[in-house]
Write a protein that holds these residues in place. Structure first.
Motif, PDB file in Angstrom:
ATOM      1  N   PRO A 121       0.822  -1.217   0.000  1.00  0.00           N
ATOM      2  CA  PRO A 121       0.000   0.000   0.000  1.00  0.00           C
ATOM      3  C   PRO A 121       0.859   1.272   0.000  1.00  0.00           C
ATOM      4  CG  PRO A 121      -0.806  -1.547   1.636  1.00  0.00           C
ATOM      5  CD  PRO A 121       0.489  -2.105   1.120  1.00  0.00           C
ATOM      6  N   SER A 122       2.016   1.240   0.670  1.00  0.00           N
ATOM      7  CA  SER A 122       2.854   2.437   0.722  1.00  0.00           C
ATOM      8  C   SER A 122       3.443   2.772  -0.644  1.00  0.00           C
ATOM      9  CB  SER A 122       3.954   2.290   1.776  1.00  0.00           C
ATOM     10  OG  SER A 122       4.715   1.129   1.560  1.00  0.00           O
ATOM     11  N   LEU A 123       3.794   1.769  -1.436  1.00  0.00           N
ATOM     12  CA  LEU A 123       4.308   2.038  -2.778  1.00  0.00           C
ATOM     13  C   LEU A 123       3.199   2.576  -3.676  1.00  0.00           C
ATOM     14  CD1 LEU A 123       6.485   2.083  -4.911  1.00  0.00           C
ATOM     15  CD2 LEU A 123       6.055  -0.357  -5.305  1.00  0.00           C
ATOM     16  N   LYS A 124       2.043   1.960  -3.631  1.00  0.00           N
ATOM     17  CA  LYS A 124       0.907   2.440  -4.440  1.00  0.00           C
ATOM     18  C   LYS A 124       0.562   3.875  -4.062  1.00  0.00           C
ATOM     19  CE  LYS A 124      -2.814   1.952  -7.172  1.00  0.00           C
ATOM     20  NZ  LYS A 124      -3.393   3.268  -7.210  1.00  0.00           N
ATOM     21  N   ASN A 125       0.567   4.166  -2.775  1.00  0.00           N
ATOM     22  CA  ASN A 125       0.273   5.506  -2.284  1.00  0.00           C
ATOM     23  C   ASN A 125       1.290   6.519  -2.812  1.00  0.00           C
ATOM     24  OD1 ASN A 125      -1.386   7.181  -0.431  1.00  0.00           O
ATOM     25  ND2 ASN A 125       0.545   7.404   0.678  1.00  0.00           N
ATOM     26  N   ALA A 126       2.574   6.171  -2.767  1.00  0.00           N
ATOM     27  CA  ALA A 126       3.625   7.086  -3.240  1.00  0.00           C
ATOM     28  C   ALA A 126       3.474   7.366  -4.733  1.00  0.00           C
ATOM     29  CB  ALA A 126       5.001   6.499  -2.938  1.00  0.00           C
ATOM     30  N   ILE A 127       3.124   6.358  -5.497  1.00  0.00           N
ATOM     31  CA  ILE A 127       2.909   6.550  -6.933  1.00  0.00           C
ATOM     32  C   ILE A 127       1.693   7.445  -7.168  1.00  0.00           C
ATOM     33  CG2 ILE A 127       2.294   5.385  -9.083  1.00  0.00           C
ATOM     34  CD1 ILE A 127       3.995   2.978  -8.011  1.00  0.00           C
ATOM     35  N   ASP A 128       0.622   7.200  -6.429  1.00  0.00           N
ATOM     36  CA  ASP A 128      -0.619   7.958  -6.607  1.00  0.00           C
ATOM     37  C   ASP A 128      -0.469   9.447  -6.299  1.00  0.00           C
ATOM     38  OD1 ASP A 128      -1.983   5.708  -7.387  1.00  0.00           O
ATOM     39  OD2 ASP A 128      -2.988   5.398  -5.465  1.00  0.00           O
ATOM     40  N   GLY A 184      12.283  -0.392 -14.441  1.00  0.00           N
ATOM     41  CA  GLY A 184      12.479  -1.815 -14.262  1.00  0.00           C
ATOM     42  C   GLY A 184      11.861  -2.199 -12.933  1.00  0.00           C
ATOM     43  N   ILE A 185      11.570  -3.473 -12.772  1.00  0.00           N
ATOM     44  CA  ILE A 185      10.936  -3.937 -11.536  1.00  0.00           C
ATOM     45  C   ILE A 185      11.709  -5.133 -11.004  1.00  0.00           C
ATOM     46  CG2 ILE A 185       8.820  -4.844 -10.484  1.00  0.00           C
ATOM     47  CD1 ILE A 185       7.267  -3.458 -12.810  1.00  0.00           C
ATOM     48  N   LEU A 202       3.498  -7.811 -11.858  1.00  0.00           N
ATOM     49  CA  LEU A 202       2.431  -7.606 -12.844  1.00  0.00           C
ATOM     50  C   LEU A 202       1.508  -6.459 -12.430  1.00  0.00           C
ATOM     51  CD1 LEU A 202       1.588 -11.321 -13.664  1.00  0.00           C
ATOM     52  CD2 LEU A 202       2.867  -9.698 -15.084  1.00  0.00           C
ATOM     53  N   ASN A 203       1.186  -6.397 -11.148  1.00  0.00           N
ATOM     54  CA  ASN A 203       0.352  -5.321 -10.620  1.00  0.00           C
ATOM     55  C   ASN A 203       1.022  -3.963 -10.832  1.00  0.00           C
ATOM     56  OD1 ASN A 203      -0.299  -4.016  -7.424  1.00  0.00           O
ATOM     57  ND2 ASN A 203      -1.901  -4.224  -8.952  1.00  0.00           N
ATOM     58  N   LEU A 204       2.314  -3.900 -10.561  1.00  0.00           N
ATOM     59  CA  LEU A 204       3.047  -2.645 -10.711  1.00  0.00           C
ATOM     60  C   LEU A 204       3.140  -2.219 -12.175  1.00  0.00           C
ATOM     61  CD1 LEU A 204       4.503  -0.336  -9.358  1.00  0.00           C
ATOM     62  CD2 LEU A 204       6.569  -1.758  -9.272  1.00  0.00           C
ATOM     63  N   ARG A 205       3.287  -3.181 -13.071  1.00  0.00           N
ATOM     64  CA  ARG A 205       3.308  -2.835 -14.506  1.00  0.00           C
ATOM     65  C   ARG A 205       2.008  -2.117 -14.900  1.00  0.00           C
ATOM     66  NH1 ARG A 205       7.281  -5.102 -17.639  1.00  0.00           N
ATOM     67  NH2 ARG A 205       8.426  -6.839 -16.727  1.00  0.00           N
ATOM     68  N   THR A 206       0.884  -2.609 -14.421  1.00  0.00           N
ATOM     69  CA  THR A 206      -0.408  -1.993 -14.736  1.00  0.00           C
ATOM     70  C   THR A 206      -0.495  -0.588 -14.149  1.00  0.00           C
ATOM     71  OG1 THR A 206      -1.466  -4.157 -14.813  1.00  0.00           O
ATOM     72  CG2 THR A 206      -2.911  -2.252 -14.509  1.00  0.00           C
TER      73      THR A 206
END
Length: 187
Positions: A93-100, A112-113, A126-130
């Motif tokens: 959740p913290s990575l998704k939040n930072a991107i958002d 790259g991942i 795969l989730n991060l690619r999307t």
């Protein structure tokens, strides 16, 4: 010369993310034409996203200092290597939040991942690619995949098998190549 941020994907106190990021930084010394640095999302102390203005419409002008500091860092980079744990078949959740938190700062850059988890972090990758595709980030094909069971001692000390070296090198080389190419688009 391009600038590549190795973005940590966890803010937990007990995280192993930093160890993986340090490994990536060490491997990056073999890559020419780029400067790599670790960008620890924990250092930015971003609260749960709850802004009035969507980042895509904010024109890189944010009300809070933490947002502006994060914006300036991401904007200064030409590409990224995201180091993501897998939480419940997704990124943390913290990575998704930072991107958002940001919008145009991500656009037309390469990423790259490198994932890790009980199932090699594949679902998180795969989730991060999307997620990144929505931010106009071009994710490279090669990706790192580490097992909590075989690449970590007691799931806490990172000891990657040598078999990963070539793949991680491919991630880094490709991110640098793509970052150089995409830099012209942003100019």
């Amino acid at each position: 010369m391009v600038k590549i941020g190795i973005v940590t994907g966890s803010t937990r106190d007990s995280r192993v993310n930093g160890q993986v990021a340090e490994y990536i930084l060490e491997k990056s010394k073999e890559v020419e034409g780029a400067n790599f640095e670790i960008v620890d999302i924990k250092d930015y102390d971003l609260p749960l996203f709850n802004e009035a203005m969507p980042p895509a419409m904010a024109n890189k002008q944010y009300d809070k200092e933490a947002n502006n500091k994060w914006s300036q860092k991401v904007d200064s980079l030409d590409g990224f290597v995201f180091v993501t744990p897998e939480y419940n078949k997704a990124v943390s959740p913290s990575l998704k939040n930072a991107i958002d938190y940001l919008g145009p700062e991500w656009g037309n850059k390469a990423a790259g991942i490198v994932g890790y988890g009980s199932t090699l972090g594949v679902a998180a990758t795969l989730n991060l690619r999307t997620i990144l595709s929505n931010a106009n980030v071009a994710t490279v094909g090669p990706f790192g995949a580490f097992s909590l069971f075989t690449d970590f001692e007691e799931m806490s000390t990172f000891r990657p098998a040598e078999v990963h070296n070539a793949t991680v090198q491919a991630v880094l080389d490709t991110v640098v190549s793509w970052s150089k190419g995409l830099k012209g688009i942003r100019a």
